[in-house]
Design a protein around this motif. Structure first.
Motif, PDB file in Angstrom:
ATOM      1  N   ALA A  26      24.894 -18.064  37.591  1.00 13.35           N
ATOM      2  CA  ALA A  26      26.350 -18.107  37.672  1.00 13.35           C
ATOM      3  C   ALA A  26      26.952 -18.436  36.300  1.00 13.35           C
ATOM      4  CB  ALA A  26      26.773 -19.137  38.709  1.00 13.35           C
ATOM      5  N   ARG A  27      26.282 -19.302  35.564  1.00 11.22           N
ATOM      6  CA  ARG A  27      26.787 -19.619  34.229  1.00 11.22           C
ATOM      7  C   ARG A  27      26.582 -18.430  33.291  1.00 11.22           C
ATOM      8  NH1 ARG A  27      27.770 -22.611  29.501  1.00 11.22           N
ATOM      9  NH2 ARG A  27      29.164 -24.133  30.401  1.00 11.22           N
ATOM     10  N   ALA A  28      25.431 -17.807  33.379  1.00 11.09           N
ATOM     11  CA  ALA A  28      25.162 -16.651  32.514  1.00 11.09           C
ATOM     12  C   ALA A  28      26.184 -15.544  32.778  1.00 11.09           C
ATOM     13  CB  ALA A  28      23.746 -16.142  32.747  1.00 11.09           C
ATOM     14  N   TYR A  29      26.644 -15.457  34.010  1.00 12.83           N
ATOM     15  CA  TYR A  29      27.675 -14.468  34.370  1.00 12.83           C
ATOM     16  C   TYR A  29      28.979 -14.796  33.633  1.00 12.83           C
ATOM     17  CZ  TYR A  29      31.371 -12.563  37.409  1.00 12.83           C
ATOM     18  OH  TYR A  29      32.497 -11.949  37.903  1.00 12.83           O
ATOM     19  N   LEU A  30      29.369 -16.057  33.662  1.00 13.97           N
ATOM     20  CA  LEU A  30      30.598 -16.426  32.939  1.00 13.97           C
ATOM     21  C   LEU A  30      30.443 -16.175  31.444  1.00 13.97           C
ATOM     22  CD1 LEU A  30      32.173 -19.724  34.318  1.00 13.97           C
ATOM     23  CD2 LEU A  30      32.632 -17.342  34.931  1.00 13.97           C
ATOM     24  N   GLU A  31      29.262 -16.424  30.949  1.00 15.01           N
ATOM     25  CA  GLU A  31      29.033 -16.235  29.511  1.00 15.01           C
ATOM     26  C   GLU A  31      28.894 -14.764  29.139  1.00 15.01           C
ATOM     27  OE1 GLU A  31      25.924 -18.694  27.862  1.00 15.01           O
ATOM     28  OE2 GLU A  31      26.649 -20.474  28.912  1.00 15.01           O
ATOM     29  N   GLY A  32      28.954 -13.898  30.142  1.00 16.81           N
ATOM     30  CA  GLY A  32      28.897 -12.460  29.857  1.00 16.81           C
ATOM     31  C   GLY A  32      27.484 -11.931  29.675  1.00 16.81           C
ATOM     32  N   ARG A  33      26.499 -12.708  30.074  1.00 17.54           N
ATOM     33  CA  ARG A  33      25.116 -12.247  29.920  1.00 17.54           C
ATOM     34  C   ARG A  33      24.669 -11.432  31.126  1.00 17.54           C
ATOM     35  NH1 ARG A  33      21.336 -17.201  28.887  1.00 17.54           N
ATOM     36  NH2 ARG A  33      19.999 -15.656  27.884  1.00 17.54           N
ATOM     37  N   LEU A  34      25.286 -11.670  32.273  1.00 17.98           N
ATOM     38  CA  LEU A  34      24.904 -10.953  33.490  1.00 17.98           C
ATOM     39  C   LEU A  34      26.152 -10.334  34.117  1.00 17.98           C
ATOM     40  CD1 LEU A  34      22.543 -13.590  35.206  1.00 17.98           C
ATOM     41  CD2 LEU A  34      21.861 -11.628  33.827  1.00 17.98           C
ATOM     42  N   THR A  35      25.939  -9.234  34.818  1.00 12.50           N
ATOM     43  CA  THR A  35      27.063  -8.559  35.471  1.00 12.50           C
ATOM     44  C   THR A  35      27.125  -8.934  36.948  1.00 12.50           C
ATOM     45  OG1 THR A  35      25.651  -6.732  36.112  1.00 12.50           O
ATOM     46  CG2 THR A  35      26.739  -6.567  33.955  1.00 12.50           C
ATOM     47  N   GLU A  36      28.229  -8.571  37.572  1.00 10.87           N
ATOM     48  CA  GLU A  36      28.337  -8.809  39.024  1.00 10.87           C
ATOM     49  C   GLU A  36      27.236  -8.074  39.776  1.00 10.87           C
ATOM     50  OE1 GLU A  36      32.053  -8.298  41.001  1.00 10.87           O
ATOM     51  OE2 GLU A  36      33.132  -9.478  39.515  1.00 10.87           O
ATOM     52  N   GLU A  37      26.933  -6.875  39.287  1.00 13.04           N
ATOM     53  CA  GLU A  37      25.883  -6.087  39.957  1.00 13.04           C
ATOM     54  C   GLU A  37      24.568  -6.849  39.921  1.00 13.04           C
ATOM     55  OE1 GLU A  37      28.008  -4.597  37.589  1.00 13.04           O
ATOM     56  OE2 GLU A  37      29.161  -4.033  39.371  1.00 13.04           O
ATOM     57  N   GLN A  38      24.339  -7.506  38.788  1.00 12.49           N
ATOM     58  CA  GLN A  38      23.083  -8.266  38.701  1.00 12.49           C
ATOM     59  C   GLN A  38      23.105  -9.459  39.650  1.00 12.49           C
ATOM     60  OE1 GLN A  38      23.098  -8.235  34.278  1.00 12.49           O
ATOM     61  NE2 GLN A  38      20.886  -7.994  34.530  1.00 12.49           N
ATOM     62  N   LEU A  39      24.250 -10.131  39.717  1.00 10.11           N
ATOM     63  CA  LEU A  39      24.324 -11.254  40.663  1.00 10.11           C
ATOM     64  C   LEU A  39      24.054 -10.750  42.084  1.00 10.11           C
ATOM     65  CD1 LEU A  39      27.338 -13.508  39.594  1.00 10.11           C
ATOM     66  CD2 LEU A  39      25.046 -13.423  38.664  1.00 10.11           C
ATOM     67  N   ASP A  40      24.572  -9.570  42.359  1.00  9.06           N
ATOM     68  CA  ASP A  40      24.350  -9.008  43.697  1.00  9.06           C
ATOM     69  C   ASP A  40      22.907  -8.556  43.896  1.00  9.06           C
ATOM     70  OD1 ASP A  40      26.653  -9.476  45.016  1.00  9.06           O
ATOM     71  OD2 ASP A  40      27.613  -7.582  44.460  1.00  9.06           O
ATOM     72  N   ALA A  41      22.174  -8.497  42.810  1.00 11.44           N
ATOM     73  CA  ALA A  41      20.768  -8.096  42.928  1.00 11.44           C
ATOM     74  C   ALA A  41      19.856  -9.313  42.860  1.00 11.44           C
ATOM     75  CB  ALA A  41      20.411  -7.109  41.828  1.00 11.44           C
ATOM     76  N   PHE A  42      20.421 -10.479  43.177  1.00 12.60           N
ATOM     77  CA  PHE A  42      19.615 -11.700  43.225  1.00 12.60           C
ATOM     78  C   PHE A  42      18.506 -11.532  44.272  1.00 12.60           C
ATOM     79  CE2 PHE A  42      19.454 -16.206  45.076  1.00 12.60           C
ATOM     80  CZ  PHE A  42      18.578 -16.670  44.119  1.00 12.60           C
ATOM     81  N   ARG A  43      17.303 -11.838  43.854  1.00 14.07           N
ATOM     82  CA  ARG A  43      16.134 -11.750  44.738  1.00 14.07           C
ATOM     83  C   ARG A  43      15.803 -10.315  45.147  1.00 14.07           C
ATOM     84  NH1 ARG A  43      14.506 -16.594  48.056  1.00 14.07           N
ATOM     85  NH2 ARG A  43      15.083 -18.342  46.767  1.00 14.07           N
ATOM     86  N   GLN A  44      16.321  -9.355  44.378  1.00 12.43           N
ATOM     87  CA  GLN A  44      15.918  -7.967  44.652  1.00 12.43           C
ATOM     88  C   GLN A  44      15.403  -7.385  43.354  1.00 12.43           C
ATOM     89  OE1 GLN A  44      19.154  -6.162  47.299  1.00 12.43           O
ATOM     90  NE2 GLN A  44      19.869  -8.223  46.828  1.00 12.43           N
ATOM     91  N   GLU A  45      14.251  -7.919  42.975  1.00 10.18           N
ATOM     92  CA  GLU A  45      13.714  -7.634  41.641  1.00 10.18           C
ATOM     93  C   GLU A  45      13.108  -6.240  41.572  1.00 10.18           C
ATOM     94  OE1 GLU A  45      11.038 -10.851  41.915  1.00 10.18           O
ATOM     95  OE2 GLU A  45      12.718 -12.200  42.265  1.00 10.18           O
ATOM     96  N   VAL A  46      12.762  -5.724  42.723  1.00  8.36           N
ATOM     97  CA  VAL A  46      12.080  -4.437  42.728  1.00  8.36           C
ATOM     98  C   VAL A  46      13.066  -3.301  42.999  1.00  8.36           C
ATOM     99  CG1 VAL A  46      10.312  -3.062  43.879  1.00  8.36           C
ATOM    100  CG2 VAL A  46       9.918  -5.494  43.460  1.00  8.36           C
ATOM    101  N   SER A  47      13.835  -3.463  44.061  1.00  8.51           N
ATOM    102  CA  SER A  47      14.647  -2.324  44.501  1.00  8.51           C
ATOM    103  C   SER A  47      15.903  -2.134  43.656  1.00  8.51           C
ATOM    104  CB  SER A  47      15.022  -2.483  45.965  1.00  8.51           C
ATOM    105  OG  SER A  47      15.712  -3.700  46.148  1.00  8.51           O
ATOM    106  N   LYS A  48      16.357  -3.189  42.975  1.00  4.13           N
ATOM    107  CA  LYS A  48      17.557  -3.023  42.150  1.00  4.13           C
ATOM    108  C   LYS A  48      17.223  -3.272  40.687  1.00  4.13           C
ATOM    109  CE  LYS A  48      20.835  -4.092  45.756  1.00  4.13           C
ATOM    110  NZ  LYS A  48      21.736  -5.090  46.337  1.00  4.13           N
TER     111      LYS A  48
END
Ligand SMILES: Cc1ncc(C[n+]2csc(CCOP(=O)(O)OP(=O)(O)O)c2C)c(N)n1
Ligand SMILES: [Mg+2]
Length: 898
Positions: free
Chosen positions: A157-179
């Protein structure tokens, strides 16, 4: 005289012989405190206590201080910056961390995730991010933070605010293979190689490895290989996690070695997964005594600022007494209820206290906060911790598990696993943390990010810029090291002539040659858990010294000898004492130094192979997860080779255990030249090519002669098998067998070959199988490739290819369980008989053990004849003859049952 002292006097009145005298002493102390301050008071009391104990009073005092903050409000360093913006930012991170899990579980509860733990940690993390933790930059080498594994949503969540991760990535939490770009459930350097440095989620692993990391940084500095001054290792520990022996097992070492670059933050939210950590006691007080007893600087952060006026007014110690008397189970319950409940059940324990809070509303009582949720208190603790010299610091912070989750989890038994929040709970969360979200946005659990030019975002960026940028951040590569030529190990390549030595001795010579190498020598980190003499390595003590931050304060008993026990501030050996868990933690620190410090180091950790994987398997995985590079040497290996030690020493399975670790290359060499070739190749792959793997090599203590390396053997040694005895006569029509042996048991296979030829006219080629696990890896890869490319010309696994030109069934014999040679069965492609040492170890002569486990030359010969008979190559009577000739007891019980 103050009221507090009155209360104390009357407290002790039960056995007070002379209250007047007591009062005088206490008044004297009061006067010292008033005139000369607390330091002088401590000094005087220390002297008085010393005198009394000398006179025989026995133990006085305790390792505990009262159940209040270690840093009094008056001495707190004040939080710089803007406390309100920090709170808003923290609330946003909280929201997004929670939203990630809630959204994932709206999709499917299969995905899981944790909300409550991070909610209890948020302040402890955010104060660190805003004010303390340096990312590596030109100004600073970077701090190392071991984040709590299952609180990873907070980091994302912090990396998202810092611009390191996108919303799409947050939505891909725990989906390391399919997303693509999916976020790993827990910190993992393989899954997110530029983000996570330390795989912490297996509880206890983070704490112990952080201690040895801090120690390794001191070691690197002392040896002049890196400037690690000013860099800190921070480790976040759960209060439930302290029950792991790995967590607490090495805190004594940290104190002894004065690791003032180490800061632990124990998040005492009073709960673990099932329930309270210490429902009937007080985890904070327990830990305080443990850490203080181990030489740590202890900073308790129990109460938040809203308690300050109440504590300041507590002249009679009544509040303190109730605080002390209440157990953690009660503290948990208080925070799962409301202000009225706290008034009645906490303050209500003492009518005077009830009176004292009568002017406060229930709401005000509810808002009395815990230290770990108070950014001011946390800041003051961190401020002191980073300045402390001479010992490690532990910050023991009291928090609430599921803070802010309200009825969805706050302080509730079930909170650890709560992954969903009702709409009501979400709305309440929004209100409590004042998030600018509409009801609709809340219901959808939408992420929230303030505009880039908002004061919050500017503040966030400024704080991180000052501290060198975003973190965590992982370095993937470092400089490559120069590889010495294979001839460096000439002695091993040429064989030993008539001299009989062990592979352990061969290894020690390889190590000695590496230590002499000008460029690689300083990078070598020999690690031993009190077994140097076992492996004949004591010569190194004097030669390169044993690292000790204190040097050597004594004249060693053996100082007259050439190879005396030398401790040295610049020593190179890490002599860990009897801790395999600590030793492998050092291995991890050294093996990941290329990444954490940009300084590749080459650990050689040598130990009793039986006390390796099976003792510290999870740390072996942590090494692999961390992408550690280096050599693990399983000494005194082989169930029948370490013959005199019996049951708990004799390893017959470590190769099977290591076979499951994806980044491990395991070898069971028989000859010195094999050891040299394998180590040389390991150096090339790990330190020149920068492959993230590590080597496991077993070494034996049985002496025999080592031949020179046969021409062209190198490729086979590395791929897993090469021929060491060619029976010749390619056109002969005599029956023929292929014998596989490894390690010392290869000698039995060679002897069996002689017997077969002499006694039965059977030709036997003998192979040294250096690695069943590498052969299997190759077999699996080839088979998979063939399956995926069915119409292409098919490839051949190395085992099949190597055997192709030679006739006859195969008999494999191992000093390990049969599972090991069985690993290659699918690709042998002909009759394959396996002999191994399944069963419990025991002591006896080597020959007796080998006969008992049926891996001696006679059983090998018998197995070969039986295989030939089954293939129709010889008459079964030949096998029966062997039984008679070699006096094999056909009715002996199977070794696994005795
Ligand atoms: C070795 C190990 N055992 C069990 C678990 C499963 N587990 C994950 S978190 C947890 C509870 C942790 O409690 P605590 O350390 O107090 O952390 P908190 O979440 O309360 O901050 C458990 C049992 C694990 N991750 N590792
Ligand atoms: Mg906990």
């Amino acid at each position: 005289m103050s009221e507090t002292l009155d209360a104390a006097t009357s407290n002790g009145a039960s056995g007070d012989l002379d209250t007047l005298e007591t009062r005088e002493w206490l008044e004297a102390l009061d006067a010292v405190l008033a005139h000369d301050g607390p330091d002088r008071a401590r000094e005087l009391l220390t002297r008085v206590v010393e005198r009394a104990q000398h006179a025989g009073t026995g133990l006085i005092g305790s390792l505990n201080t009262p159940y209040v903050n270690t840093i009094p409000a008056s001495r707190e360093a004040k939080l710089p910056g803007d406390p309100l913006i920090e709170r808003r930012l923290r609330s946003i991170v909280r929201w997004n961390a929670m939203a990630m899990v809630v959204r994932a579980n709206k999709e499917s509860s299969e995905l899981g995730g944790h909300i409550a733990s991070y909610q209890s940690l948020a302040t402890l993390y955010e104060v660190g991010f805003n004010h303390f933790w340096h990312a590596p930059s030109d100004q600073h080498g970077g701090d190392l933070v071991y984040f709590q594994g299952h609180s990873s949503p907070g980091n994302y969540a912090r990396a998202y605010l810092e611009g390191r991760l996108t919303e799409e990535q947050l939505d891909a939490f725990r989906q390391e293979v399919s997303k693509p770009g999916g976020l790993s459930s827990y910190p993992h350097p393989w899954l997110m190689p530029e983000f996570w440095q330390f795989p912490t989620v297996s509880l206890g692993i983070g704490p112990i490895t952080s201690i040895y990391q801090a120690r390794f940084m001191k070691y690197l500095h002392a040896r002049g290989l890196a400037n690690t001054e000013g860099r800190k290792v921070w480790c976040f520990v759960g209060d439930g996690e302290v029950d792991e022996p790995e967590t607490m097992g090495s805190i004594g070492m940290a104190g002894r070695e004065r690791l003032d670059n180490l800061i632990w933050v124990i998040n005492c939210n009073l709960q673990r997964l099932d329930g309270p950590v210490r429902g009937n006691g007080k985890i904070i007080q327990e830990l305080e005594a443990d850490f203080r007893g181990s030489g740590w600087n202890v900073i308790k952060v129990i109460w938040g600022s809203r308690w300050d006026p109440l504590l300041a007014a507590d002249h009679d110690g009544r509040l303190l007494r109730v605080m002390e008397e209440s157990v953690d189970g009660e503290y948990q319950t208080y925070k799962s209820r409301d202000g009225a409940y706290v008034r009645q059940h906490f303050f209500g324990k003492d009518p005077v206290l009830l009176e004292r809070v009568a002017h406060m509303s229930d709401e005000e009582i509810w808002l009395l906060n815990r230290g770990g949720h108070d950014q001011q208190k946390v800041y003051a603790a961190y401020h002191e911790a980073v300045r402390h010299k001479g010992s490690p610091t532990v910050i023991i912070a009291k928090t609430i598990k599921g803070y802010g989750m309200g009825p969805a989890g706050e302080g509730q038994m079930i909170t650890h696993q709560a992954k969903k929040m009702t709409e009501e709970a979400l709305l309440a969360f929004r209100d409590r943390f004042e998030l600018p979200l509409s009801d609709e946005q809340v219901r959808a659990a939408e992420y929230y990010k303030p505009p880039e030019d908002s004061p919050e975002m500017r503040y966030l960026r400024q704080c991180r810029e000052k501290l060198g940028g975003s973190m965590p951040r992982r370095r993937r590569r470092a400089e490559s090291l120069p590889l010495p030529p294979l001839e460096t190990f000439k002695g091993q390549l040429e064989g030993t002539g008539e001299r009989a030595i062990s592979t352990t001795m061969a290894f020690v010579r390889v190590l000695a040659a590496l230590l002499r190498d000008k460029q690689l020598g300083p990078r070598i980190v020999p690690i031993v858990p009190d077994e140097s003499r076992t492996f004949g390595m004591e010569g190194l003590f004097r030669q390169i010294g044993i690292y000790s931050p204190l040097g050597q304060l004594y004249q060693p008993q053996d100082s007259q000898q050439l190879m005396f026990y030398k401790e040295d501030q610049h020593g190179q050996i890490l002599e860990e004492g009897i801790t395999e868990a600590g030793s492998i933690s050092s291995f991890i620190a050294a093996g990941t130094s290329y990444s954490t410090h940009g300084v590749p180091m080459i650990p050689f950790y040598i130990y009793y192979s039986m006390f390796g994987y099976q003792r510290v398997g999870d740390l072996v995985w942590a090494a692999a997860d961390s992408r550690a590079r280096g050599f693990l040497l399983g000494g005194t290996a082989g169930r029948t080779t370490l013959n005199g030690e019996g049951l708990q020493h004799e390893d017959g399975h470590s190769h099977v255990l290591f076979s499951v670790v994806p980044s491990c290359r395991a070898y069971d060499p028989a000859y010195g030249y094999e050891v040299a070739v394998i180590i040389h190749e390991g150096l090339r792959r790990m330190f020149v090519e920068q492959e993230d793997c590590f080597y496991y090599i077993t070494l034996m203590n049985e002496n025999y002669r080592h031949p020179p390396m046969p021409d062209g053997a190198q490729e086979g040694i590395l791929r897993g098998m090469h021929i060491v005895r060619d029976a010749g006569a390619p056109r002969s029509r005599k029956p023929r067998v292929q014998l596989f042996g490894s390690g010392t048991i290869l000698q039995e296979a060679l002897a069996a070959a002689e017997l077969l030829e002499r006694d039965f006219g059977v030709l036997a080629d003998v192979w040294s199988v250096t690695s069943y696990t590498e052969l299997r890896r190759d077999g699996i890869e080839v088979e998979r490739w063939n399956m995926l490319h069915p119409t292409a010309p098919q490839r051949t696994p190395y085992v099949t290819e190597a055997l192709a030109p030679r006739r006859g069934p195969v008999v494999a014999v191992s000093d390990y369980v049969r599972t090991l040679p069985d690993l290659v069965r699918p690709w042998v492609g002909r009759t394959y008989r396996v002999l191994g040492t399944d069963g419990f170890g025991r002591s006896d002569w080597r020959w007796a053990l080998r006969r008992f486990f049926e891996v001696d030359r006679h059983h090998i010969a018998l197995a070969a004849l039986k295989a030939l008979a089954d293939d129709g190559e010889v008459d079964a009577a030949l096998a029966a003859q062997a039984i008679e000739r070699y006096q094999i007891d056909t009715e002996a019980p199977i070794p696994t049952s005795v």
